[in-house]
Design a protein around this motif. Structure first.
Motif, PDB file in Angstrom:
ATOM      1  N   GLY A  75       0.809  -1.215   0.000  1.00 38.71           N
ATOM      2  CA  GLY A  75       0.000   0.000   0.000  1.00 38.71           C
ATOM      3  C   GLY A  75       0.839   1.261   0.000  1.00 38.71           C
ATOM      4  N   LEU A  76       1.923   1.280   0.786  1.00 40.45           N
ATOM      5  CA  LEU A  76       2.792   2.452   0.841  1.00 40.45           C
ATOM      6  C   LEU A  76       3.471   2.722  -0.493  1.00 40.45           C
ATOM      7  CD1 LEU A  76       4.415   1.912   4.336  1.00 40.45           C
ATOM      8  CD2 LEU A  76       3.001   3.857   3.664  1.00 40.45           C
ATOM      9  N   ALA A  77       3.655   1.655  -1.281  1.00 41.55           N
ATOM     10  CA  ALA A  77       4.294   1.808  -2.591  1.00 41.55           C
ATOM     11  C   ALA A  77       3.288   2.063  -3.704  1.00 41.55           C
ATOM     12  CB  ALA A  77       5.106   0.556  -2.906  1.00 41.55           C
ATOM     13  N   GLY A  78       2.024   2.244  -3.348  1.00 38.27           N
ATOM     14  CA  GLY A  78       1.010   2.500  -4.363  1.00 38.27           C
ATOM     15  C   GLY A  78       0.558   1.258  -5.098  1.00 38.27           C
ATOM     16  N   MET A  79       0.752   0.082  -4.484  1.00 44.45           N
ATOM     17  CA  MET A  79       0.330  -1.171  -5.107  1.00 44.45           C
ATOM     18  C   MET A  79      -0.868  -1.753  -4.363  1.00 44.45           C
ATOM     19  SD  MET A  79       3.924  -3.228  -5.792  1.00 44.45           S
ATOM     20  CE  MET A  79       4.365  -3.253  -4.048  1.00 44.45           C
ATOM     21  N   ALA A  80      -1.787  -2.358  -5.110  1.00 45.78           N
ATOM     22  CA  ALA A  80      -2.823  -3.168  -4.490  1.00 45.78           C
ATOM     23  C   ALA A  80      -2.228  -4.532  -4.159  1.00 45.78           C
ATOM     24  CB  ALA A  80      -4.006  -3.328  -5.432  1.00 45.78           C
ATOM     25  N   LEU A  81      -2.871  -5.228  -3.232  1.00 47.60           N
ATOM     26  CA  LEU A  81      -2.446  -6.592  -2.903  1.00 47.60           C
ATOM     27  C   LEU A  81      -3.688  -7.431  -2.678  1.00 47.60           C
ATOM     28  CD1 LEU A  81       0.418  -7.893  -0.755  1.00 47.60           C
ATOM     29  CD2 LEU A  81      -1.910  -8.595  -0.127  1.00 47.60           C
ATOM     30  N   ALA A  82      -3.682  -8.630  -3.231  1.00 44.49           N
ATOM     31  CA  ALA A  82      -4.832  -9.518  -3.078  1.00 44.49           C
ATOM     32  C   ALA A  82      -4.392 -10.863  -2.525  1.00 44.49           C
ATOM     33  CB  ALA A  82      -5.543  -9.714  -4.416  1.00 44.49           C
ATOM     34  N   ILE A  83      -5.239 -11.434  -1.686  1.00 45.67           N
ATOM     35  CA  ILE A  83      -5.046 -12.788  -1.180  1.00 45.67           C
ATOM     36  C   ILE A  83      -6.167 -13.651  -1.750  1.00 45.67           C
ATOM     37  CG2 ILE A  83      -4.936 -14.264   0.858  1.00 45.67           C
ATOM     38  CD1 ILE A  83      -4.227 -11.743   2.473  1.00 45.67           C
ATOM     39  N   ILE A  84      -5.799 -14.744  -2.409  1.00 43.63           N
ATOM     40  CA  ILE A  84      -6.803 -15.666  -2.929  1.00 43.63           C
ATOM     41  C   ILE A  84      -6.425 -17.092  -2.534  1.00 43.63           C
ATOM     42  CG2 ILE A  84      -7.346 -14.169  -4.888  1.00 43.63           C
ATOM     43  CD1 ILE A  84      -5.857 -16.251  -6.665  1.00 43.63           C
ATOM     44  N   ASP A  85      -7.387 -17.989  -2.629  1.00 44.49           N
ATOM     45  CA  ASP A  85      -7.153 -19.404  -2.367  1.00 44.49           C
ATOM     46  C   ASP A  85      -6.403 -19.991  -3.560  1.00 44.49           C
ATOM     47  OD1 ASP A  85      -7.173 -22.049  -1.685  1.00 44.49           O
ATOM     48  OD2 ASP A  85      -9.356 -22.264  -1.641  1.00 44.49           O
ATOM     49  N   GLY A  86      -5.181 -20.436  -3.305  1.00 44.75           N
ATOM     50  CA  GLY A  86      -4.381 -20.977  -4.390  1.00 44.75           C
ATOM     51  C   GLY A  86      -4.553 -22.456  -4.618  1.00 44.75           C
ATOM     52  N   GLN A  87      -5.408 -23.122  -3.863  1.00 42.11           N
ATOM     53  CA  GLN A  87      -5.477 -24.581  -3.926  1.00 42.11           C
ATOM     54  C   GLN A  87      -6.182 -25.137  -5.162  1.00 42.11           C
ATOM     55  OE1 GLN A  87      -5.802 -26.205   0.452  1.00 42.11           O
ATOM     56  NE2 GLN A  87      -6.927 -24.258   0.324  1.00 42.11           N
ATOM     57  N   PRO A  88      -7.225 -24.490  -5.705  1.00 36.06           N
ATOM     58  CA  PRO A  88      -7.867 -25.063  -6.902  1.00 36.06           C
ATOM     59  C   PRO A  88      -6.911 -25.074  -8.096  1.00 36.06           C
ATOM     60  CG  PRO A  88      -9.279 -23.417  -5.859  1.00 36.06           C
ATOM     61  CD  PRO A  88      -7.937 -23.292  -5.224  1.00 36.06           C
ATOM     62  N   VAL A  89      -7.172 -25.982  -9.028  1.00 39.04           N
ATOM     63  CA  VAL A  89      -6.456 -25.944 -10.302  1.00 39.04           C
ATOM     64  C   VAL A  89      -6.861 -24.656 -11.028  1.00 39.04           C
ATOM     65  CG1 VAL A  89      -6.153 -27.100 -12.526  1.00 39.04           C
ATOM     66  CG2 VAL A  89      -6.333 -28.454 -10.414  1.00 39.04           C
ATOM     67  N   ALA A  90      -5.872 -23.987 -11.660  1.00 37.63           N
ATOM     68  CA  ALA A  90      -6.108 -22.673 -12.269  1.00 37.63           C
ATOM     69  C   ALA A  90      -6.700 -21.718 -11.229  1.00 37.63           C
ATOM     70  CB  ALA A  90      -7.001 -22.781 -13.496  1.00 37.63           C
ATOM     71  N   PRO A  91      -5.971 -21.436 -10.159  1.00 41.91           N
ATOM     72  CA  PRO A  91      -6.536 -20.703  -9.024  1.00 41.91           C
ATOM     73  C   PRO A  91      -6.914 -19.259  -9.321  1.00 41.91           C
ATOM     74  CG  PRO A  91      -4.166 -20.966  -8.776  1.00 41.91           C
ATOM     75  CD  PRO A  91      -4.560 -21.814  -9.935  1.00 41.91           C
ATOM     76  N   VAL A  92      -6.198 -18.610 -10.225  1.00 44.37           N
ATOM     77  CA  VAL A  92      -6.510 -17.208 -10.504  1.00 44.37           C
ATOM     78  C   VAL A  92      -7.880 -17.098 -11.159  1.00 44.37           C
ATOM     79  CG1 VAL A  92      -5.768 -15.114 -11.683  1.00 44.37           C
ATOM     80  CG2 VAL A  92      -4.048 -16.672 -10.718  1.00 44.37           C
ATOM     81  N   GLY A  93      -8.114 -17.908 -12.169  1.00 40.26           N
ATOM     82  CA  GLY A  93      -9.416 -17.896 -12.832  1.00 40.26           C
ATOM     83  C   GLY A  93     -10.549 -18.280 -11.896  1.00 40.26           C
ATOM     84  N   GLU A  94     -10.294 -19.247 -11.031  1.00 39.96           N
ATOM     85  CA  GLU A  94     -11.306 -19.679 -10.066  1.00 39.96           C
ATOM     86  C   GLU A  94     -11.657 -18.550  -9.112  1.00 39.96           C
ATOM     87  OE1 GLU A  94     -13.973 -21.990  -7.895  1.00 39.96           O
ATOM     88  OE2 GLU A  94     -13.027 -22.418  -9.835  1.00 39.96           O
ATOM     89  N   ALA A  95     -10.658 -17.858  -8.604  1.00 43.37           N
ATOM     90  CA  ALA A  95     -10.912 -16.768  -7.655  1.00 43.37           C
ATOM     91  C   ALA A  95     -11.674 -15.627  -8.315  1.00 43.37           C
ATOM     92  CB  ALA A  95      -9.594 -16.255  -7.083  1.00 43.37           C
TER      93      ALA A  95
END
Length: 377
Positions: A237-257
């Motif tokens: 946040g201090l560097a002007g970046m967003a940060l996200a936490i998602i569940d990485g366990q599913p196959v293709a986790p980014v699309g699932e989240a």
């Protein structure tokens, strides 16, 4: 990133450069072998991001877990520092080879970068890291970064790759950091308790938000729990970046989240200059300077820190070292580079600037911590 949807992480117009952190428990199975099917699907998602026009940086754990299996070490290689360093030496080769192989399947070149805490805490070495990452990305490579566990001792360790990912994002000028975890976000209490509710968006990490964190990781393989993820979110946040936490366990986790909308997004704060972002993200400080309410209010208005508002000095530091500025309630207000050593600061506590020359025997500097060398948190 002003909108509060996870989908913006995949929009190259909003997130042109993305850091993705992968934890040990996701990459390595309980048998000590890599989870190839899962990793193959994730690499396909990263390749799709590259095809959309996004730069991608990977921060990957897993070297110690992979090496422990090959060396027959107990406790996943974490029984002692010597075991962990030996496991990392063997496992890092396997880890780098795995990423290189799978990325090459999409026509992408992997670049291994191993870092210690000092590489990002010391300004000159930070600039070297920045230059190297910039060149690699400009040439189309995918940097795969890990802590250099073979040489890092307790004193020079990040200790987890969550904070490393945020610091790497700073150095690379990334727009967002995505943490693949064994949980789908931040909950208002231990998620195993009845009634626990996931927090979808966090605009700022406050004491109330910190109180929601639990220290442990449920996997037992990694070193970063929710506390380290909140620290990473603050750095981002201090560097002007967003940060996200998602569940990485599913196959293709980014699309699932993204399809389910499940995760926690920590919003970026207004981007600071590069030097102040580096200061705000520093993990190692040499001491602390406690201030009264008047000084805290002056700092909030953009003033430098003067000795007259200091109530206590802690630690052993010299001029130019980073120190924390602590408010009257005990909260850390900011970090800055001190203009005096600890002994001099102690002699100047509560004294007006006009008295400094008589106390020190030389012409004083303009402030204890100048506002140009200070970042509020």
């Amino acid at each position: 990133m002003t909108n509060s949807t996870l989908a913006q992480l995949l929009d190259p117009a909003i997130t042109p450069r993305l850091v993705v952190k992968v934890g040990s428990a996701l990459l390595v199975g309980k048998d000590g072998e890599p989870r190839r099917e899962w990793l193959t699907a994730l690499v396909a998602e990263l390749a799709a991001a590259r095809a959309r026009g996004q730069d991608v940086i990977v921060v990957s754990s897993g070297a110690i877990a992979l090496g422990a299996r090959r060396l027959g070490l107990a406790k996943g290689g974490r029984g002692s520092l010597a075991d962990a360093q030996a496991a990392a030496a063997v496992g890092q080769i396997a880890l780098a080879g795995l990423w290189a192989e799978l990325l090459a399947g999409h026509g992408l070149t992997a670049a291994q970068v191993l870092l210690t805490l000092d590489d990002l805490e010391e300004r000159r070495r930070w600039l070297n890291v920045t230059a190297t990452l910039g060149t690699l990305l400009a040439r189309g490579a995918v940097p795969v970064i890990n802590e250099n566990d073979t040489v890092a001792t307790e004193e020079i360790r990040f200790g987890d790759n969550d904070r490393l990912a945020a610091r790497v994002g700073q150095a690379a000028g990334a727009s967002a950091v995505l943490l693949l975890s064994d949980i789908d976000g931040l909950y208002d209490r231990d998620p195993r308790l009845p009634g626990a509710t996931r927090i979808p968006v966090v605009r700022r990490v406050t004491p109330e938000i910190r109180a929601m964190a639990t220290g442990g990781s449920s996997s037992g393989l990694g070193s970063g729990g929710m506390t380290s993820k909140l620290q990473a979110a603050e750095i981002a946040g201090l560097a002007g970046m967003a940060l996200a936490i998602i569940d990485g366990q599913p196959v293709a986790p980014v699309g699932e989240a993204l399809a389910s909308g499940r995760g926690t997004l920590f919003m970026a704060r207004p981007r600071k200059g590069a030097r102040k972002a580096w200061l705000g993200g520093k993990l190692r400080v040499r001491g602390s300077v406690h201030v009264d309410e008047g000084a805290a209010a002056a700092l909030a208005r953009g003033s430098s820190l003067l000795a007259a508002g200091v109530t206590r000095v802690e630690g052993s530091f010299v001029r130019g070292d980073a120190v924390s500025v602590v408010g009257p309630g005990g909260d850390v207000l900011g970090r800055g580079l001190c203009e005096y050593d600890a002994g001099e600061c102690a002699r100047l506590i509560g004294r007006h600037s006009r008295e400094h020359e008589e106390i020190l025997g030389y012409a004083p500097r303009s402030a204890l911590v100048h506002r140009d060398q200070l970042v509020l948190i």
